[in-house]
Enzyme design. Structure first.
Site, PDB file in Angstrom:
ATOM      1  CD  GLU A 120     -27.115  49.433-114.009  1.00 46.98           C
ATOM      2  OE1 GLU A 120     -27.367  49.765-112.839  1.00 46.98           O
ATOM      3  OE2 GLU A 120     -26.152  48.685-114.318  1.00 46.98           O
ATOM      4  N   GLY A 171       4.009  66.352-122.663  1.00 44.63           N
ATOM      5  CA  GLY A 171       5.408  66.693-122.440  1.00 44.63           C
ATOM      6  C   GLY A 171       6.269  65.492-122.761  1.00 44.63           C
ATOM      7  CE  LYS A 183     -27.918  47.578-109.886  1.00 47.28           C
ATOM      8  NZ  LYS A 183     -26.849  48.419-110.479  1.00 47.28           N
ATOM      9  CB  CYS A 197     -25.981  45.689-113.324  1.00 49.62           C
ATOM     10  SG  CYS A 197     -24.181  45.694-113.577  1.00 49.62           S
TER      11      CYS A 197
END
Length: 567
Positions: free
Chosen positions: A42, A303, A115, A152
């Protein structure tokens, strides 16, 4: 018989030329294997998800140029059909764009499908830019095979509970021989299994074989895990591509079945099914690697406090970038224990990374004196604790600015949830690797890494020591927080709720039932609710975190800052 090539590529958002180069390489491989159709994910032309780049006229012009280039590129692979994903323009009322699937062949566009179902939940906001496509099925005959197409989310509503439209049912009515679905489905714990269950059920219910083609790679806080697959009504999932890496593989579809290129049946590998800790590790490593590469970083700095969070962050950074590309900085204060300093040295020796030492005692003292002279009162308590964290954050950013390293934050989900972190201190940085892992999972992942490596990468003394920020004499995390085993169950209940997977659900529900049975327990839950709400402002200003679970902080959980926080 139909030969199909799954092109599970790793596109970069906005890199039209780079993405097209990936597509051309995959298409050439498909053509060399006599494939008839190559399928890309997609929005493969632009990468998923372009966001408000789609509002930029210059970017839209680039998309148009890229589409024309893709159409011309199909001439390089005669007779091969390309299935690509791209935004396309439209006319009429509503949004001016659609999320489209295009079939290209011999220099022409031969099919376009828009879609229909545009997700606007969790991390998705497609309706912001796209107009839904019409409620129609699109079918293309390739050779003797009728191929149907969807994108999708169109396949996630087969049960008919989330949207009024059901593209799977519409496709079933059109009766193709096979359905090709192109996808960009962000990965989280349990998502692979969820896809398998949902699409296998849709395949069975509609009597449709489905080829699910997915992308792979990290994009900002999201990671896509690949693992494209094929499913049939009778057998369920019968094929799965590699997970967490690119894969271009050719399948044969014949008489309703998927076969290997040599016509033998697939032996579905179980290697892609991994434990939660292996999943976390692979997803974080891929997410960091792609984030650094796409943002132009080659090296990272962390760190190093001698605590478990920084130790895990360093171990994951080394796995993703290599020990030669990771630097640790220890910044002892007058409250730092000799044990923590020694643990930092052992850890960095085990990881093969450079450890720099930058004490902060004198810097903090200078701030204390200056504050006293300016205000008449010396910083103490929480003010002094946060001052130390901010001095450390400034040193880390100073190093990042001077040497071009990506600063990685080390906060876990438990601490980030309740604000057990210092804004402009340990929240400084460009990316958080473990911000979607609860503290109890941090311990588990450290043990997993040691077991997987067959050696003590993260020193046992770090894993076994009682957690402490070491910002005050004798300070322990449990001074202000309940035990992490209790806190994490409360947080999972409040933040993720029914999104928690089945393996965790029972233990969380049991804990919450136990707590709500007493006044003390109910008060604790109420206190944690308030802490989550009050610290939204910190999370809003923190760096992005890699998404690992079903509901993560960031755009997956959009909460107001200035509000009465009722959960």
């Amino acid at each position: 018989m139909l030969k199909l090539t799954v092109a599970q590529i790793n596109p970069t958002i906005g890199d039209i030329d780079g993405n097209l180069a990936l597509m051309r390489a995959a298409a050439r491989k498909a053509a060399s294997e006599d494939s008839q159709i190559v399928v890309f994910p997609e929005l493969s032309l632009t990468g998923y998800y372009p966001g408000d780049l789609l509002d930029e006229p210059g970017f839209l012009a680039e998309i148009e140029r890229g589409l024309n280039a893709a159409i011309q590129a199909t001439n390089e692979t005669p007779d091969l059909y390309w299935v690509i994903g791209s935004p396309v323009t439209r006319s009429g009322p509503g949004k001016r764009l659609q999320n489209a699937l295009l079939v290209l062949h011999d220099g022409k566009e031969v099919l376009r499908y828009a879609k229909q179902l545009l997700p606007t939940y969790n991390v998705f906001d497609e309706r912001r830019h796209f107009e839904p496509g019409p409620d129609v099925a699109r079918i293309l005959k390739i050779g003797s095979t009728r191929v149907g197409f969807m994108i999708c989310e169109d396949g996630w509503n087969d049960a008919g509970t989330d949207y009024a439209v059901n593209p799977c049912k519409r496709l079933a009515d059109a009766a193709p021989d096979i359905v090709v679905s192109i996808n960009a489905s962000p990965s989280n714990l349990g998502k692979r299994e969820q896809r398998h269950t949902l699409f296998a059920a849709a395949s069975r219910r509609n009597r449709l074989p489905i080829l699910y083609v997915h992308q792979v790679g990290g994009q900002d806080q999201l990671v896509f895990d690949g693992a494209s697959f094929a499913t049939t009504p009778e057998e369920g999932v019968v094929f799965e591509a590699k997970r967490f890496e690119e894969d271009v593989v050719t399948l044969i579809f014949e008489n309703g079945s998927f076969l290997q290129n040599d016509l033998s049946a697939f032996s579905l590998s179980v290697a892609n099914a991994v434990s939660p800790m292996t999943f976390y590790r692979k997803q974080i490593v891929l997410g960091l690697r792609d984030y650094a590469r796409r943002c132009g970083f080659q090296k990272a700095v962390v760190g190093c406090s001698g605590g478990i969070d920084s130790a895990l962050t360093l171990a994951l950074a080394v796995e993703a970038l290599g020990g030669e590309n990771v630097v640790a900085i220890t910044m002892p204060s007058r409250f730092s224990s000799e044990t923590s300093i020694g643990d930092s040295e052992v850890l960095c020796r085990n990881l093969g990374i450079e450890l720099l030492t930058h004490p902060i005692r004198d810097i903090v003292s200078a701030f204390e004196v200056g504050f006293l002279q300016a205000t008449g009162s010396a910083p103490q308590g929480l003010t002094l604790e946060n001052l130390q964290a901010r001095v450390r954050g400034s040193i880390l950013m100073e190093f990042s600015n001077a040497h071009g390293h990506l600063l990685l934050t080390t906060g876990n989900k438990s601490e980030v949830s309740v604000g057990y972190c210092t804004l402009y201190g340990d929240t400084n940085g460009g990316l958080g690797l473990i911000g979607d892992i609860y503290k109890t999972e941090v311990f588990e992942l450290c043990r997993h890494i040691n077991a997987a490596e067959g050696r003590e990468v993260i020193p046992r003394t770090i894993i076994e020591k009682e957690p402490s920020a070491e910002l005050a004499p004798g300070q322990k995390d449990t001074d202000s927080l309940p035990p992490y085993s209790v806190l994490d169950d409360i947080l999972k209940h409040l933040i993720e709720g029914d999104r928690i997977g089945e393996p965790e659900q029972a233990s969380v529900q049991s804990r919450i039932a136990e707590l709500t049975a007493t006044e003390t327990g109910r008060a604790l839950i109420a206190r944690i609710k308030g802490m989550i709400g009050r610290n939204e402002y910190k999370r809003r200003q923190a760096p992005p975190i890699l998404r690992l679970r079903a509901r993560s902080f960031g755009n997956g959980r959009q909460m107001p800052i200035a509000a009465r926080h009722i959960f």
